[in-house]
Design a protein around this motif. Structure first.
Motif, PDB file in Angstrom:
ATOM      1  N   ASP A   1     -55.538  43.341-118.296  1.00 25.49           N
ATOM      2  CA  ASP A   1     -54.238  43.666-118.881  1.00 25.49           C
ATOM      3  C   ASP A   1     -53.174  42.710-118.362  1.00 25.49           C
ATOM      4  O   ASP A   1     -53.217  42.293-117.198  1.00 25.49           O
ATOM      5  CB  ASP A   1     -53.841  45.109-118.547  1.00 25.49           C
ATOM      6  N   VAL A   2     -52.222  42.350-119.240  1.00 27.89           N
ATOM      7  CA  VAL A   2     -51.067  41.554-118.828  1.00 27.89           C
ATOM      8  C   VAL A   2     -49.770  42.230-119.275  1.00 27.89           C
ATOM      9  O   VAL A   2     -48.718  41.598-119.383  1.00 27.89           O
ATOM     10  CB  VAL A   2     -51.123  40.104-119.380  1.00 27.89           C
ATOM     11  N   GLY A   3     -49.845  43.532-119.558  1.00 30.61           N
ATOM     12  CA  GLY A   3     -48.660  44.264-119.975  1.00 30.61           C
ATOM     13  C   GLY A   3     -48.386  44.101-121.451  1.00 30.61           C
ATOM     14  O   GLY A   3     -49.288  43.823-122.254  1.00 30.61           O
ATOM     15  N   GLY A   4     -47.111  44.253-121.837  1.00 28.66           N
ATOM     16  CA  GLY A   4     -46.735  44.103-123.238  1.00 28.66           C
ATOM     17  C   GLY A   4     -47.440  45.103-124.124  1.00 28.66           C
ATOM     18  O   GLY A   4     -47.672  46.252-123.742  1.00 28.66           O
ATOM     19  N   ARG A   5     -47.795  44.682-125.334  1.00 30.79           N
ATOM     20  CA  ARG A   5     -48.460  45.552-126.300  1.00 30.79           C
ATOM     21  C   ARG A   5     -49.946  45.757-125.985  1.00 30.79           C
ATOM     22  O   ARG A   5     -50.606  46.529-126.649  1.00 30.79           O
ATOM     23  CB  ARG A   5     -48.326  44.975-127.710  1.00 30.79           C
ATOM     24  N   GLY A   6     -50.446  45.026-125.009  1.00 34.33           N
ATOM     25  CA  GLY A   6     -51.873  45.118-124.738  1.00 34.33           C
ATOM     26  C   GLY A   6     -52.639  44.098-125.556  1.00 34.33           C
ATOM     27  O   GLY A   6     -52.070  43.359-126.365  1.00 34.33           O
ATOM     28  N   PHE A   7     -53.929  44.049-125.352  1.00 35.00           N
ATOM     29  CA  PHE A   7     -54.805  43.053-125.965  1.00 35.00           C
ATOM     30  C   PHE A   7     -55.017  43.410-127.431  1.00 35.00           C
ATOM     31  O   PHE A   7     -55.872  44.229-127.764  1.00 35.00           O
ATOM     32  CB  PHE A   7     -56.122  43.030-125.200  1.00 35.00           C
TER      33      PHE A   7
ATOM     34  N   GLY B   1     -70.070  34.521-135.207  1.00 33.88           N
ATOM     35  CA  GLY B   1     -68.919  33.764-134.712  1.00 33.88           C
ATOM     36  C   GLY B   1     -68.160  34.534-133.651  1.00 33.88           C
ATOM     37  O   GLY B   1     -68.579  34.613-132.501  1.00 33.88           O
ATOM     38  N   ALA B   2     -67.017  35.099-134.034  1.00 29.85           N
ATOM     39  CA  ALA B   2     -66.143  35.755-133.067  1.00 29.85           C
ATOM     40  C   ALA B   2     -66.817  36.958-132.420  1.00 29.85           C
ATOM     41  O   ALA B   2     -67.496  37.746-133.079  1.00 29.85           O
ATOM     42  CB  ALA B   2     -64.846  36.200-133.748  1.00 29.85           C
ATOM     43  N   LEU B   3     -66.605  37.084-131.122  1.00 29.30           N
ATOM     44  CA  LEU B   3     -67.009  38.305-130.418  1.00 29.30           C
ATOM     45  C   LEU B   3     -66.331  39.511-131.057  1.00 29.30           C
ATOM     46  O   LEU B   3     -65.205  39.414-131.538  1.00 29.30           O
ATOM     47  CB  LEU B   3     -66.586  38.237-128.954  1.00 29.30           C
ATOM     48  N   TRP B   4     -67.000  40.654-131.032  1.00 27.70           N
ATOM     49  CA  TRP B   4     -66.363  41.896-131.444  1.00 27.70           C
ATOM     50  C   TRP B   4     -65.820  42.584-130.190  1.00 27.70           C
ATOM     51  O   TRP B   4     -66.367  43.569-129.710  1.00 27.70           O
ATOM     52  CB  TRP B   4     -67.364  42.775-132.211  1.00 27.70           C
ATOM     53  N   ASN B   5     -64.732  42.011-129.660  1.00 27.01           N
ATOM     54  CA  ASN B   5     -64.080  42.622-128.501  1.00 27.01           C
ATOM     55  C   ASN B   5     -63.389  43.912-128.921  1.00 27.01           C
ATOM     56  O   ASN B   5     -62.853  44.012-130.021  1.00 27.01           O
ATOM     57  CB  ASN B   5     -63.028  41.686-127.913  1.00 27.01           C
ATOM     58  N   ILE B   6     -63.387  44.885-128.044  1.00 31.15           N
ATOM     59  CA  ILE B   6     -62.628  46.106-128.293  1.00 31.15           C
ATOM     60  C   ILE B   6     -61.936  46.531-127.007  1.00 31.15           C
ATOM     61  O   ILE B   6     -62.559  46.589-125.944  1.00 31.15           O
ATOM     62  CB  ILE B   6     -63.528  47.245-128.849  1.00 31.15           C
ATOM     63  N   HIS B   7     -60.629  46.744-127.109  1.00 36.34           N
ATOM     64  CA  HIS B   7     -59.851  47.253-125.981  1.00 36.34           C
ATOM     65  C   HIS B   7     -59.537  48.711-126.276  1.00 36.34           C
ATOM     66  O   HIS B   7     -58.955  49.035-127.321  1.00 36.34           O
ATOM     67  CB  HIS B   7     -58.567  46.448-125.810  1.00 36.34           C
ATOM     68  N   ILE B   8     -59.941  49.588-125.373  1.00 35.25           N
ATOM     69  CA  ILE B   8     -59.783  51.034-125.564  1.00 35.25           C
ATOM     70  C   ILE B   8     -58.792  51.572-124.540  1.00 35.25           C
ATOM     71  O   ILE B   8     -58.939  51.334-123.339  1.00 35.25           O
ATOM     72  CB  ILE B   8     -61.140  51.755-125.416  1.00 35.25           C
ATOM     73  N   SER B   9     -57.796  52.281-125.025  1.00 32.73           N
ATOM     74  CA  SER B   9     -56.804  52.919-124.145  1.00 32.73           C
ATOM     75  C   SER B   9     -57.033  54.430-124.224  1.00 32.73           C
ATOM     76  O   SER B   9     -56.683  55.074-125.217  1.00 32.73           O
ATOM     77  CB  SER B   9     -55.389  52.550-124.611  1.00 32.73           C
ATOM     78  N   VAL B  10     -57.658  54.982-123.175  1.00 33.95           N
ATOM     79  CA  VAL B  10     -58.075  56.385-123.177  1.00 33.95           C
ATOM     80  C   VAL B  10     -57.039  57.251-122.468  1.00 33.95           C
ATOM     81  O   VAL B  10     -56.474  56.848-121.450  1.00 33.95           O
ATOM     82  CB  VAL B  10     -59.440  56.566-122.461  1.00 33.95           C
TER      83      VAL B  10
ATOM     84  N   PHE C   1     -57.625  52.288-129.944  1.00 34.90           N
ATOM     85  CA  PHE C   1     -58.397  51.074-129.706  1.00 34.90           C
ATOM     86  C   PHE C   1     -57.792  49.917-130.493  1.00 34.90           C
ATOM     87  O   PHE C   1     -57.232  50.094-131.579  1.00 34.90           O
ATOM     88  CB  PHE C   1     -59.878  51.261-130.072  1.00 34.90           C
ATOM     89  N   SER C   2     -57.902  48.741-129.900  1.00 36.86           N
ATOM     90  CA  SER C   2     -57.464  47.519-130.555  1.00 36.86           C
ATOM     91  C   SER C   2     -58.681  46.867-131.191  1.00 36.86           C
ATOM     92  O   SER C   2     -59.594  46.408-130.495  1.00 36.86           O
ATOM     93  CB  SER C   2     -56.831  46.568-129.542  1.00 36.86           C
ATOM     94  N   ALA C   3     -58.696  46.839-132.524  1.00 36.70           N
ATOM     95  CA  ALA C   3     -59.795  46.200-133.252  1.00 36.70           C
ATOM     96  C   ALA C   3     -59.572  44.692-133.279  1.00 36.70           C
ATOM     97  O   ALA C   3     -58.481  44.223-133.613  1.00 36.70           O
ATOM     98  CB  ALA C   3     -59.874  46.750-134.673  1.00 36.70           C
TER      99      ALA C   3
END
Length: 544
Positions: free
Chosen positions: A134-140, A363-372, A462-464
């Protein structure tokens, strides 16, 4: 005869020291891998490490790491040298930034550079990069409208001077991020990573009696240049273009590239690519260049070491567009289109080298950031969970595509146990996705099916960060396209491929990752290969 023999011994000695240098940076990278706090670094290897000469030229890189980090770092060190004068560099210093345009393309990547001194003389720089949780702000995520919303920005500055950590930086970090212990811990891990590299290098130089790396650097770069010139001379000369369509955010995005092979170098031009987006899917040129060079290197010289001399044979240019985004564009998800650049470049090379280039992949990774978070205040726990997932690679001439493999990024699969440990979620399913690999004489690699739910009493946003949902990986030479991705809830509700979204308590998020394209006419696939596909469960029921 004697002179020739001495020359051979000298060359052997240089080769041994070159190998020692590679072992130094590999230990540097493994130090970060072992000590990192963030799961994405510790479990997936989302990092890079390398050693540079006093002029900022990359001598060697660690095998552990990603092309996006390594190749951007090769340019980033020069930015550090421009910002911090030589007279202000001291033993025990460590410098840091997450500037997207001077680092690796977005704020979540922290790059650290440390000067290495021997007997009071500057002999090298060590650099490393890692993605923090995390770097703050709106999140990843893709939802910011400018880089200012995306998190704390750290200009090139000193994290430590003469071995003393700048605690003002640490306090600023703690006040701006959601996971301060993890983030600050990773900063110290990055600094330790460079320190280990420095110690091992100095030990090596003292052992073999080196006062500088000048002769070794000259040996490395001269051998690399000779080998690269030989490979480029053997390629056909001319220009070839390719384009591909990606999902984008609101609307599809067209990426375009022209690859020109000259007598002594290769050029890539992204003219024709769509303009910058108002969403955080833009990509600074430093990252687009990193993956364009990686694609070229995979084809032109995969066995030649990656260093400043080999990278110098590739030039990348672009007008301002989504692959050359300028400040203050939002760039948090720069990896999505950055990871599409290799397929874009390889598609052009397929016209220059027919029958030798693989089909498109996920191609692109399917990254997912989850805020629980708990559904009832005070009756659960909050957590930020980052998970990397991989689709299928495209089929290759003569070989099936690899399934659930992170190409081109190269990160490792994250164990579900490690992911569940970071927050109150359950991963109910993580398995290969039957039927997702494109048919062909050689089958595309399979994607995965991943099913995630919050623990009882919790819900999550979650951030898709997904692509190839509406535009599947294309087959090559008559091969069929790979399966497109799907994002949905277990009740059938379709979710968007990008942006922050909600999963209520009691529901499960299901991600069906895209597969790679097939290669060659499906009618030519051998009966044995088809039987093996069926035995392994790679086919859908109606394909059997």
């Amino acid at each position: 005869m004697g002179k020739s023999g001495n020359g051979s011994i000298a060359e052997i000695r240089m080769q041994v020291m070159w190998n020692r240098l590679i072992s130094v940076v590999e230990e540097q990278a493994l130090t970060l891998l072992r000590t990192a706090f963030s799961t994405s670094v510790r479990e997936s290897g989302d990092l890079s490490a390398g050693v540079f000469d006093p002029r900022g030229q990359m001598l060697a890189q660690a095998v552990t790491g990603t092309p996006g980090h390594v190749n951007t770092m090769a340019e980033a060190v020069l930015h550090f040298m421009n910002e911090i004068p030589r007279e202000e560099m001291f033993e025990g210093d460590t410098y840091v930034t997450n500037d997207p345009w001077k680092g690796t393309g977005h704020l979540h990547d922290i790059t650290m550079v440390s000067p290495s001194f021997l007997n009071g003389e500057l002999v090298a720089f060590f650099a490393c990069t890692a993605h923090v949780v995390d770097v703050g702000g709106r999140g990843f995520g893709a939802d910011a409208k400018s880089v200012y919303e995306e998190g704390i920005q750290i200009p090139i500055m000193k994290f430590a001077e003469k071995g003393r950590v700048n605690m003002d930086v640490v306090r600023l970090l703690r006040a701006n991020v959601r996971e301060p212990n993890q983030v600050v811990g990773d900063f110290y891990s990055l600094a330790a990573c460079n320190e280990v590299g420095h110690r091992r290098l100095v030990d090596m130089m003292r052992e073999v009696g080196l006062a500088s790396l000048d002769d070794l650097g000259a040996f490395i770069f001269s051998r690399t240049r000779e080998a690269m010139l030989e490979r480029i001379a053997a390629l056909p000369k001319g220009s070839w273009s390719n384009d591909l369509t990606t999902d984008g955010y609101d609307d599809p995005v067209r990426l375009a590239a022209t690859v020109s092979i000259r007598d002594d170098h290769v050029e890539v031009d992204f003219t024709g690519t769509d303009p910058m987006s108002r969403w955080g899917i833009n990509c600074p040129i430093i990252y687009s260049k990193a993956y364009a060079c990686y694609a070229l290197k995979c084809v032109v010289a995969p066995d030649i070491p990656n260093n400043s001399a080999s990278l110098a044979f590739f030039t990348v240019s672009s007008p301002v567009n989504i692959l050359n985004a300028v400040r203050p564009a939002p760039v948090a998800l720069r990896h999505i289109f950055g990871h599409m650049v290799p397929d874009l470049v390889l598609g052009a090379l397929a016209k220059a080298l027919p029958g030798k280039i693989q089909a498109e992949g996920a191609g692109a990774l399917w990254n997912i950031h989850i805020s629980v978070r708990p559904t009832m205040l005070g009756e659960g726990r909050r957590a930020e969970v980052l998970m990397f997932n991989s689709g299928g690679m495209g089929a290759r001439p003569g070989l099936d595509g690899l399934s659930a493999t992170a190409f081109p990024s190269g990160v490792h699969t994250m164990p579900i146990e490690a992911t569940e440990h970071t927050g109150p979620i359950v991963i109910w399913r993580k398995e290969l996705r039957p039927g997702s690999g494109g048919d062909g004489e050689f089958r595309g690699g399979l994607g995965q099916i991943i099913e995630i739910a919050p623990l009882e009493g919790h819900e999550f946003d979650f951030s898709a960060m997904f692509d190839r949902v509406n535009h599947a990986a294309r087959g090559r030479n008559g091969g069929e396209d790979g399966g497109a991705g799907v994002v949905r809830l277990d009740d059938g509700t379709r979710m968007r491929p990008k942006g922050w979204q909600h999963v209520p308590a009691g529901r499960r998020l299901i991600m069906e990752l895209p597969g790679g394209g097939g290669y060659g006419d499906p009618a030519r696939r051998s009966a044995d290969s088809r039987a093996e596909d069926e035995t392994r469960g790679y086919l859908m029921e109606n394909d059997r």
